[in-house]
Design a protein around this motif. Structure first.
Motif, PDB file in Angstrom:
ATOM      1  N   CYS A 182      28.379 -25.641  14.697  1.00 32.42           N
ATOM      2  CA  CYS A 182      27.973 -25.379  16.075  1.00 32.42           C
ATOM      3  C   CYS A 182      26.941 -26.415  16.504  1.00 32.42           C
ATOM      4  O   CYS A 182      26.280 -27.034  15.669  1.00 32.42           O
ATOM      5  CB  CYS A 182      27.371 -23.977  16.115  1.00 32.42           C
TER       6      CYS A 182
ATOM      7  N   GLU B 220      33.074 -16.235  17.939  1.00 28.37           N
ATOM      8  CA  GLU B 220      31.634 -16.340  18.250  1.00 28.37           C
ATOM      9  C   GLU B 220      31.392 -17.329  19.391  1.00 28.37           C
ATOM     10  O   GLU B 220      30.819 -16.956  20.422  1.00 28.37           O
ATOM     11  CB  GLU B 220      30.834 -16.681  16.985  1.00 28.37           C
TER      12      GLU B 220
ATOM     13  N   HIS C 259      26.877 -19.614  11.368  1.00 25.21           N
ATOM     14  CA  HIS C 259      26.864 -18.287  11.998  1.00 25.21           C
ATOM     15  C   HIS C 259      28.205 -17.944  12.633  1.00 25.21           C
ATOM     16  O   HIS C 259      28.397 -16.831  13.101  1.00 25.21           O
ATOM     17  CB  HIS C 259      25.751 -18.206  13.047  1.00 25.21           C
ATOM     18  N   GLU C 260      29.120 -18.911  12.676  1.00 28.66           N
ATOM     19  CA  GLU C 260      30.455 -18.647  13.241  1.00 28.66           C
ATOM     20  C   GLU C 260      31.397 -18.584  12.051  1.00 28.66           C
ATOM     21  O   GLU C 260      31.773 -19.627  11.509  1.00 28.66           O
ATOM     22  CB  GLU C 260      30.865 -19.800  14.155  1.00 28.66           C
TER      23      GLU C 260
ATOM     24  N   SER D   8      24.138 -25.778  17.591  1.00 33.42           N
ATOM     25  CA  SER D   8      22.828 -25.366  17.070  1.00 33.42           C
ATOM     26  C   SER D   8      22.663 -25.819  15.614  1.00 33.42           C
ATOM     27  O   SER D   8      21.577 -26.243  15.212  1.00 33.42           O
ATOM     28  CB  SER D   8      22.637 -23.856  17.201  1.00 33.42           C
TER      29      SER D   8
HETATM   30 ZN   LIG Z   1      27.354 -21.217  17.648  1.00 36.61          ZN
END
Ligand SMILES: [Zn+2]
Ligand SMILES: [Zn+2]
Length: 340
Positions: free
Chosen positions: A38, A148, A63-64, A40
């Motif tokens: 991502c 996500e 986180h995805e 981020s």
């Molecule tokens: Zn993300």
């Protein structure tokens, strides 16, 4: 033992052994199938953190993700070996914002894959049972991962409340911008103008349904004869806010989704004030997983064509460097931990 990608600080990423901790009450062990890289994650790699969230110890991002359950989860009707997604936003459920339904704004959140909480860029992970998302049987690991970022795009469009056939400008054609374009088109927006400095992203934006795609916000201002009533910003530029303001018509609305490099926005205040703009910041997402699943299951958005690369864990440090240098050809990169 489990292999993992570690980010130790700015521009320091490596793959090494990871000591999987003991499971806690309410958690279930999963074999990670695939994880998305991502914007981020790229900020963590480039800057060693985002704002006050700074990497202090070797950190595992991610986180995805989707994965295969290592045991049955009876209360959810899920069985061992089943593919599930995980909502990384584990909110406290007790604070004022959680009680009002704004779990994305919870100050006590334990976000899987945001420092200091290790993420899924590893072979096995303990996931909170409360965060498991059951999937239609037709979904594969790519779908599980893309829920996500798709949720982030849906949340942003919900905040923006586009009006019927309204013209919208989308600044930035990375994964989130491209998903926003598709969600806008699927939910009744009018002409969608988009811009991105990278040629391969502009080509992708045209392919997935943007009506006109330029290089800079100035192109969109020219085409819309002075600006659009709604502008959605999904760039990583410190000038994203400024560009969004100048691309908005007097009395218009701006939704900011991107995270600026260096965590600073630069804009002349008068441009925003004199237009009387309505400005919103999108923070992660609300409870939109069910909606994201519906969008995907109904074929309303195409997440598959924006995934340009699927790589193994060992290749990830090199690809992070390529992404940080804006290497051509990359849009969404998935790291496959377990091939089925
Ligand atoms: Zn993300
Ligand atoms: Zn809370």
């Amino acid at each position: 033992m489990s292999r993992a990608l570690f980010v130790d600080g700015a521009n320091k990423a490596r793959v090494a052994q990871f000591n999987l901790r003991e499971g806690r009450a309410g958690e279930v062990l999963m074999d990670v199938a695939s994880v998305g890289l991502c914007g981020s994650d790229l900020h963590y790699f480039k800057d060693g953190g985002i704002g006050a969230t700074v990497i202090k110890e070797p950190f595992v991002p991610g986180h995805e993700f989707g994965g295969y359950l290592c045991e049955d989860v009876e209360e959810l009707g899920l069985t061992r070996g089943q593919l599930v997604a995980v909502d990384p936003n584990k909110a406290c459920g007790q604070c004022d914002w959680c009680r009002e339904g704004h779990h994305n704004l919870c100050p006590n959140v334990e976000f899987i894959g945001a420092p200091p909480f290790d993420g899924a860029m590893t072979e096995r992970i303990w996931a909170p049972r409360s965060q498991l998302v059951a999937l239609p049987v037709s979904f594969d690991a790519l779908d599980a991962v893309m829920l996500e970022p798709l949720g982030v795009a849906i949340h942003a469009v919900k905040l923006a409340k586009p009006r019927m056939l309204e013209r919208v400008a989308v600044l930035g054609c990375g994964s989130i911008g491209l998903l926003i374009i598709q969600v806008l088109k699927a939910t009744g927006a009018g002409q969608v103008l988009a811009c991105d400095p990278l040629a391969h992203r502009r080509a992708m934006a045209e392919r997935i349904g943007a009506d006109r795609v330029g290089e800079t916000a100035a192109d969109l201002i020219e085409w819309s004869k002075g600006g659009c009533p709604l502008v959605m910003e999904a760039t990583n530029s410190p000038f994203g806010f400024r560009d969004a303001v100048t691309a908005t018509r007097i009395g218009g609305r701006v939704v900011l989704v991107g995270i600026p490099d260096g965590d600073i926005y630069a804009l002349p205040a008068a441009d925003a004030r004199r237009r009387g703009l309505n400005i919103k910041f999108a923070r992660r997402m609300g409870d939109v997983y069910p909606l994201a699943i519906e969008f995907l299951a109904a074929g309303k958005v195409d997440v598959r064509s924006i995934v340009t690369h699927r790589i193994g864990l060992e290749e990830t440090p090199g690809v992070l460097t390529a992404l940080a240098e804006n290497a051509p050809g990359y849009v969404k990169v998935l790291v496959d931990l377990k091939r089925t």
